[in-house]
Design an enzyme around this catalytic site. Structure first.
Site, PDB file in Angstrom:
ATOM      1  N   ARG A  55      51.169 -63.744  -6.650  1.00  9.00           N
ATOM      2  CA  ARG A  55      51.382 -62.542  -5.855  1.00  9.00           C
ATOM      3  C   ARG A  55      52.099 -62.886  -4.559  1.00  9.00           C
ATOM      4  NH1 ARG A  55      46.998 -59.488  -6.190  1.00  9.00           N
ATOM      5  NH2 ARG A  55      47.353 -58.272  -4.335  1.00  9.00           N
TER       6      ARG A  55
ATOM      7  N   GLU B 278      47.720 -48.740  -9.873  1.00 14.37           N
ATOM      8  CA  GLU B 278      46.570 -47.855  -9.833  1.00 14.37           C
ATOM      9  C   GLU B 278      46.863 -46.841  -8.721  1.00 14.37           C
ATOM     10  OE1 GLU B 278      42.790 -49.760  -9.146  1.00 14.37           O
ATOM     11  OE2 GLU B 278      41.764 -47.825  -9.102  1.00 14.37           O
TER      12      GLU B 278
ATOM     13  N   LYS C 177      45.276 -52.689  -0.717  1.00 17.63           N
ATOM     14  CA  LYS C 177      45.294 -51.248  -0.494  1.00 17.63           C
ATOM     15  C   LYS C 177      44.017 -50.792   0.207  1.00 17.63           C
ATOM     16  CE  LYS C 177      46.716 -50.536  -4.763  1.00 17.63           C
ATOM     17  NZ  LYS C 177      47.049 -49.902  -6.045  1.00 17.63           N
TER      18      LYS C 177
END
Ligand code: ATP
Ligand code: MG
Length: 552
Positions: free
Chosen positions: A258, A34, A268
């Site tokens: 992850r 994204e 982020k």
């Protein structure tokens, strides 16, 4: 590394699919960031995995920007992401944008409405949440759930036409309000957002939700293996349901754990806070776990790929020690970096019996670890040199093998010297060390018959260049700042940056090139920073030579 490794579980899946002739032997993966921030080391793991898997099986990888949320996204991020993926050494087959599929996704939504599988809901977000039930209690439907297909088509068209304000209505899948999987309890497909999009401009005021956009984008591109992180496991049934109901290409979702790295944060949202609130200099601050930060710090693409390879692919989340990342960069730079001398905490040393005004040139290999030494360079020597303050002790402690009064040490690639006396200022600080040298102890032609235990680095006072040197420590004081009481920023390490100026460096370092690593002997690996100017060189320490970090 050449040793045979067993397959990871994703490789096993791909091999089974290939053996079964699935998709005609085609492998197509995607990396779907994204564009709402810069990529970090966790994304590097995903990049290496997606691109690596395709490479290994003769396949391809698309770079797809998951740009369905206009409010947080920006072209600056798109550009940085492309730069970072390329820098890591990967080429994408196609550069794509979920926003390119907005028309198709809208058509897909219409198809579901026509099948009686989607409806427009006027409830507020709070009402929807309240009606969703709990994991142990089923959700309850509302009056909107039974709207006719015609009414839904009209209302959805009106939503698209901009007739309603943000939040007035949503489009939901009509699925299963009693499902034990909360994600299947009539999930949202579209929301109203009157916002400018960095690619589609003002063409749209309704935007698809992740769950509706992602799988459909995969199917449109005919992605064979859609790899994401484990938090998406509960989304998988929905991913499959949409594809099945819309009769699209059967892309399949697979999940891996992850990457979590200690002493940093990786979301982020949090990294953005560090940037906007000025805790760091920017997204590429050398203390940041971003790819651009690591690059500026002096990390190489090879070291990051090796790190991702070594941590492997797991199904369960764990915390990786940043020491492993540092190990990987040391290994890589040890092979690549040229050795140079630089004195970071200088004290002047005068060789009383060396002729005044005389300059000699010594030579040293660029890299003794390389087969041919990678060539050599020359550096000047004179009567006055800079040495590290810590390389001298007036009265040596036990096992101190460096310079002391009466003690002997070798100056790297030069002579053996013996400490004679010191000059101190009013506060008792040593301002000058005096010593004598042994002319017959010249490196490479040593007839002195002496052996000394210590060798120290040095730089000629007359010829030295100056530089600013930036030493970094961990950005956070605790292993997992996101998991502590209070705000994660409370745990920022106040001493994560230590600036030295001036440091004295051998003249050849004036030719250092940005991005080319260099080892300051005994001090670590360094790289020229982008803040450097002709008048002022700035070096970042990438990593020390040894893991010297102990828990405080
Ligand atoms: P963040 O939570 O840091 O904002 P994200 O998952 O929202 O990350 P995306 O841009 O959506 O960021 O991620 C792109 C891809 O990278 C996704 O497939 C995601 O699963 C993967 N990814 C993100 N963070 C990690 C991580 N720490 N380890 C491995 N893969 C990751
Ligand atoms: Mg995301």
């Amino acid at each position: 590394m050449s040793e045979e490794k067993s397959l990871n579980f994703l490789e096993e899946i791909v091999e089974e699919d290939l053996a079964a002739g699935k998709h005609g032997g085609r492998v197509l993966t995607r990396f779907p960031p994204e564009p709402n921030g810069y990529l970090h080391i966790g994304h590097a793991k995903s990049i290496c995995l997606n691109f690596g898997l395709a490479q290994r099986y003769g396949g391809k990888t698309n770079l797809r920007f998951d740009d369905t949320n206009p409010v947080k996204e920006d072209v600056e991020y798109v550009d940085s992401i492309k730069e970072d993926v390329k820098w890591l050494g990967f080429d994408w087959a196609q550069e794509l944008y979920a926003s390119d599929y907005f028309d198709k996704l809208y058509e897909f939504a219409l198809t579901l409405i026509k099948k009686g599988l989607a409806y427009v809901d006027d409830s507020t977000a709070e009402e929807i949440a309240a009606q969703k039930g709990t994991p142990t209690e089923p959700g309850t439907g509302n009056e909107y759930r039974n709207r006719s297909i015609e009414e839904n088509l009209q209302l959805f068209a009106d939503m698209k036409a901009g007739k309603y304000p943000d939040g007035a209505k949503v489009l939901r899948a009509k699925l299963d309000l009693a499902s034990s999987n909360m994600h299947l309890r009539d999930p949202l497909m579209y929301r109203i957002k009157h916002a400018h999009h960095h690619r589609t401009g003002d063409a749209w005021c309704i935007y698809p939700m992740y769950d509706f956009a992602h799988g459909q984008s995969d199917a449109i591109e005919e992605i064979t293996h859609s790899i994401c992180t484990v938090e998406f496991i509960p989304h998988r049934p929905l991913y499959e349901w949409f594809i099945e109901q819309l009769e699209l290409f059967p892309s399949k979702q697979y999940e891996f754990a992850r990457l979590n790295l200690n002493y940093t944060v990786m979301s982020k949202r949090k990294l953005l806070q560090l940037v906007t609130e000025g805790h760091v200099e920017g997204w590429d601050d050398p203390r940041m776990p971003t790819i651009s930060g690591l690059r500026r710090r002096g990390y190489t693409p090879a070291s990051i790929r090796e790190f991702c390879e070594r941590i492997g692919v797991a199904k369960r989340e764990n915390m990786i020690d940043v020491g492993l990342l540092e190990f990987c960069i040391r290994e890589d730079l040890n092979k690549k970096a040229w050795r140079r001398m630089a004195v970071l905490d200088p004290v002047k040393l005068v060789i009383d019996n060396y002729p005044e005004g005389k300059t000699e040139y010594f030579s040293g290999e660029n890299n003794p670890e390389a087969e041919d030494g990678d060539g050599s360079r020359e550096f000047p020597f004179g009567r006055e040199i800079w040495i590290e303050r810590e390389d001298f002790m007036e009265v040596p402690a036990k096992k101190y093998f460096r310079l002391s009064i009466g003690g002997m040490v070798r100056l790297k690639n030069a002579y053996i010297i013996k400490g004679e006396s010191v000059v101190k200022d009013a506060e008792g600080n040593i301002t000058e060390i005096h010593c004598s040298y042994l002319p017959e102890s010249k490196s490479g032609n040593d007839t002195s018959g002496l052996t000394v235990k210590g060798t120290i680095h040095w730089v000629s006072v007359e010829h030295a260049k100056t530089a600013e040197v930036r030493l970094y420590d961990r950005l956070f004081q605790v292993e997992d700042p996101s998991n502590e009481d209070g705000d994660f920023k409370d745990y920022i390490n106040p001493n994560s940056l230590h600036i030295i100026s001036p440091a004295y460096i051998e003249p050849d370092l004036a030719n250092a090139i940005a991005g080319v690593p260099v080892q300051f002997m005994r001090k670590g690996y360094f790289v020229l920073d982008k803040d450097s100017t002709v008048d002022k060189l700035v070096f970042n320490r990438t990593v020390t030579l040894k893991d010297g970090w102990v828990k405080k």
